[in-house]
Design an enzyme around this catalytic site. Structure first.
Site, PDB file in Angstrom:
ATOM      1  N   ASP A  93       0.756  -1.247   0.020  1.00 34.10           N
ATOM      2  CA  ASP A  93      -0.018   0.138   0.007  1.00 34.10           C
ATOM      3  C   ASP A  93       0.773   1.361  -0.001  1.00 34.10           C
ATOM      4  O   ASP A  93       0.368   2.461   0.182  1.00 34.10           O
ATOM      5  CB  ASP A  93      -1.055   0.129   1.249  1.00 34.10           C
ATOM      6  CG  ASP A  93      -1.966  -1.036   1.315  1.00 34.10           C
ATOM      7  OD1 ASP A  93      -2.250  -1.564   0.202  1.00 34.10           O
ATOM      8  OD2 ASP A  93      -1.901  -1.840   2.416  1.00 34.10           O
ATOM      9  N   HIS A  94       2.216   1.035  -0.193  1.00 30.06           N
ATOM     10  CA  HIS A  94       3.197   2.172   0.077  1.00 30.06           C
ATOM     11  C   HIS A  94       3.920   2.210  -1.069  1.00 30.06           C
ATOM     12  O   HIS A  94       5.135   2.126  -0.861  1.00 30.06           O
ATOM     13  CB  HIS A  94       3.880   2.092   1.329  1.00 30.06           C
ATOM     14  CG  HIS A  94       4.443   3.519   1.990  1.00 30.06           C
ATOM     15  ND1 HIS A  94       5.751   3.773   1.540  1.00 30.06           N
ATOM     16  CD2 HIS A  94       4.226   4.607   2.643  1.00 30.06           C
ATOM     17  CE1 HIS A  94       6.119   4.999   1.911  1.00 30.06           C
ATOM     18  NE2 HIS A  94       4.993   5.374   2.656  1.00 30.06           N
ATOM     19  N   PHE A  95       3.726   2.466  -2.237  1.00 22.73           N
ATOM     20  CA  PHE A  95       2.224   3.012  -2.702  1.00 22.73           C
ATOM     21  C   PHE A  95       1.969   2.020  -3.603  1.00 22.73           C
ATOM     22  O   PHE A  95       2.819   1.731  -4.527  1.00 22.73           O
ATOM     23  CB  PHE A  95       2.344   4.412  -3.188  1.00 22.73           C
ATOM     24  CG  PHE A  95       2.708   5.506  -2.218  1.00 22.73           C
ATOM     25  CD1 PHE A  95       1.603   5.820  -1.237  1.00 22.73           C
ATOM     26  CD2 PHE A  95       3.995   5.974  -2.015  1.00 22.73           C
ATOM     27  CE1 PHE A  95       2.207   6.805  -0.187  1.00 22.73           C
ATOM     28  CE2 PHE A  95       4.333   6.675  -0.887  1.00 22.73           C
ATOM     29  CZ  PHE A  95       3.367   7.307   0.195  1.00 22.73           C
TER      30      PHE A  95
END
Lengths: 128, 166
Positions: free
Chosen positions: B33-35
């Site tokens: 999620d990053h990113f």
């Protein structure tokens, strides 16, 4: 022995590095905790920097007497008692206790210590 | 996920300096999620890897007798982001070591490029100073073995570090 102004400049530089504050904020009258935002861990950092800058040894508890302020012998009902004030005087001859004595609440203590006290402390160590 | 932000030590000179590596991988969960589509390692975790490198160096220097806690990131600067496929190389050196605390400087490089630099300040706490016990001895020793400290570790005279018998 460096002059008082030379000591102040080095103390200021140590506080700027340790606390991330602007040089202009570090005035002699500025309080370490209230004005400059020093937390307890910062005092350990400041001790390292002052020792290095001046080639002095600072025994634990000498600059910030946390043991006195947390001792049942020296603190009654959240206030430093007469024995505690005597202990602080003996431990910190560089520190002017007059204002603190008017309301010797433990909570007040960190707000009393000023940059000028740091300068006087270093002066006393260098003179010893 | 375990809180390991270095993979192994390549150099470890007691009380002086250490080099540890961290391979950045897309398999790490936080990358997802990053990113999305542009994964990168947060520099806060790079600081954690730096702190593990320097913290073990300091803890070894004081015989693991106190709890070595990252007290303050005195300075940190980063020049680019680490991305999956990069190998970060953390080089830590002890600038000052006293019973109550230590000052260290750590750099992070990817190949020959300087990725980041930090000054880390550790407090050395005794039991009862507000920090719970950090490790069981056998658990710590397993980590030190996994980090290859006793394979690459030397004292300042160049002798191998003896593995403790905890």
């Amino acid at each position: 022995m460096p002059s008082r102004d030379e000591i102040f400049e080095k103390v200021r530089s140590a506080l700027v590095d340790a606390l991330g504050v602007d040089e202009d904020d570090v005035t002699p009258a500025a309080t370490m905790v209230g004005d400059l935002g020093a937390e307890s861990i910062d005092f350990l950092d400041i001790v390292f920097r002052l020792e290095k800058a001046f080639g002095i040894k600072i025994p634990r508890g000498e600059l910030f007497p946390e043991d006195v302020l947390s001792s049942a012998e020296f603190v009654s009902n959240g206030k430093v008692n007469a024995a505690g004030l005597a202990a602080l005087k003996a431990r910190m001859p560089f520190f002017d206790l007059k204002n603190f004595e008017q309301n010797p609440s433990v909570q007040n203590f960190p707000n009393m210590l000023t940059v000028e006290d740091m300068v006087r402390y270093v002066q006393s160590k260098l003179a010893a | 996920m375990r809180w390991f932000w270095i993979d192994r030590f390549d150099e470890f000179v007691r009380g002086r300096h250490a080099v540890a590596v961290k391979n950045v991988s897309l398999a790490e969960e936080h990358m997802h999620d990053h990113f999305p589509g542009a994964a990168l390692m947060p520099n806060s975790l790079v600081v954690e890897g730096m702190a593990q490198t320097a913290g073990l160096l300091v803890a070894d220097a004081i015989d693991y007798n106190r709890r070595v806690v990252l007290a303050k990131v005195a300075a940190a600067e980063f020049h680019f982001d680490a991305v999956p496929g990069d190998t970060l190389r953390f080089r830590a050196e002890i600038l000052d070591l006293k019973p109550g605390g230590s000052f260290t400087r750590v750099s992070s490089t990817v190949e020959d490029r300087l990725q980041g630099e930090a000054e880390l300040f550790f407090a050395h706490l005794e039991p009862g100073e507000g920090v719970p016990k950090l490790f069981e001895p056998e658990e710590l020793l397993r980590w030190l073995d996994q980090m290859h400290i006793y394979d690459v570790g030397r004292d300042q005279a160049g002798n191998p570090l003896p593995r403790p018998d905890w």
